[in-house]
Design a protein around this motif. Sequence first.
Motif, PDB file in Angstrom:
ATOM      1  N   ILE A   6       0.870  -1.168   0.000  1.00  0.00           N
ATOM      2  CA  ILE A   6       0.000   0.000   0.000  1.00  0.00           C
ATOM      3  C   ILE A   6       0.908   1.219   0.000  1.00  0.00           C
ATOM      4  CG2 ILE A   6      -1.783   1.264   1.245  1.00  0.00           C
ATOM      5  CD1 ILE A   6      -2.583  -1.460   2.512  1.00  0.00           C
ATOM      6  N   PHE A   7       0.689   2.096  -0.945  1.00  0.00           N
ATOM      7  CA  PHE A   7       1.508   3.297  -1.058  1.00  0.00           C
ATOM      8  C   PHE A   7       0.698   4.488  -0.585  1.00  0.00           C
ATOM      9  CE2 PHE A   7       3.060   0.241  -4.085  1.00  0.00           C
ATOM     10  CZ  PHE A   7       4.431   0.310  -3.934  1.00  0.00           C
ATOM     11  N   PHE A   8       1.336   5.340   0.238  1.00  0.00           N
ATOM     12  CA  PHE A   8       0.664   6.537   0.733  1.00  0.00           C
ATOM     13  C   PHE A   8       1.696   7.570   1.154  1.00  0.00           C
ATOM     14  CE2 PHE A   8       1.193   3.608   4.244  1.00  0.00           C
ATOM     15  CZ  PHE A   8       1.582   4.392   5.310  1.00  0.00           C
ATOM     16  N   LYS A   9       1.213   8.803   1.315  1.00  0.00           N
ATOM     17  CA  LYS A   9       2.104   9.872   1.782  1.00  0.00           C
ATOM     18  C   LYS A   9       2.515   9.588   3.216  1.00  0.00           C
ATOM     19  CE  LYS A   9       0.894  14.106  -0.605  1.00  0.00           C
ATOM     20  NZ  LYS A   9       0.243  15.415  -0.471  1.00  0.00           N
ATOM     21  N   ALA A  10       3.728   9.935   3.532  1.00  0.00           N
ATOM     22  CA  ALA A  10       4.261   9.706   4.870  1.00  0.00           C
ATOM     23  C   ALA A  10       3.783  10.812   5.805  1.00  0.00           C
ATOM     24  CB  ALA A  10       5.783   9.627   4.828  1.00  0.00           C
ATOM     25  N   GLU A  11       2.483  10.780   6.087  1.00  0.00           N
ATOM     26  CA  GLU A  11       1.854  11.765   6.981  1.00  0.00           C
ATOM     27  C   GLU A  11       0.986  11.031   7.994  1.00  0.00           C
ATOM     28  OE1 GLU A  11       2.564  14.909   6.969  1.00  0.00           O
ATOM     29  OE2 GLU A  11       3.666  14.950   5.070  1.00  0.00           O
ATOM     30  N   ILE A  12       0.879  11.568   9.188  1.00  0.00           N
ATOM     31  CA  ILE A  12       0.096  10.939  10.253  1.00  0.00           C
ATOM     32  C   ILE A  12      -1.381  10.831   9.861  1.00  0.00           C
ATOM     33  CG2 ILE A  12      -0.395  13.011  11.621  1.00  0.00           C
ATOM     34  CD1 ILE A  12       0.778   9.656  13.070  1.00  0.00           C
ATOM     35  N   GLU A  13      -1.896  11.824   9.128  1.00  0.00           N
ATOM     36  CA  GLU A  13      -3.297  11.787   8.693  1.00  0.00           C
ATOM     37  C   GLU A  13      -3.546  10.603   7.755  1.00  0.00           C
ATOM     38  OE1 GLU A  13      -1.316  14.570   8.129  1.00  0.00           O
ATOM     39  OE2 GLU A  13      -1.957  15.649   9.937  1.00  0.00           O
ATOM     40  N   GLU A  14      -2.567  10.326   6.891  1.00  0.00           N
ATOM     41  CA  GLU A  14      -2.677   9.193   5.961  1.00  0.00           C
ATOM     42  C   GLU A  14      -2.688   7.872   6.736  1.00  0.00           C
ATOM     43  OE1 GLU A  14      -2.769   9.270   2.458  1.00  0.00           O
ATOM     44  OE2 GLU A  14      -2.871  11.448   2.500  1.00  0.00           O
TER      45      GLU A  14
END
Length: 143
Positions: A6-14
Amino acid sequence: MKFSFIFFKAEIEECSSLKELFVQYEKASGQMINYDKSCVSFSKNVKRAKQDELATSLGVLLVDKHDKYLGLPTELSYSKAEAFKFLSEKVRKRTRGSREKTLRAAGKEIMIKAVAQSIPTYVMSCFELPKHLCAEKHSLMAG
């Protein structure tokens, strides 16, 4: 056993959104995600402290890189010989036992060729193997 990337932005919200998605999946499917067997890795652009924070928020292990996915190396930036070493070991292991069995010479030859040819087939459908590795397979089949 199932694997997913799973690819996602490295942000706590993500991470929070992803965790919520996992909860919904578990409720809908009745299956539980095993966080002890799950791990996360990040690109080099994400600072280590941020990586630790995000891995903790997901409740999974932080790894530098994933070595294999579906039995194949995920990264070939290092030596191809090293990346595909597992093929030679697997073929050698499988053919070693056949030599010890009480088969006639023709039977052993057929078994060795079948094993030595079938094991790398999947890998070869995804990657071009180094010439020296192909030569090694030929020498194994030659006896």
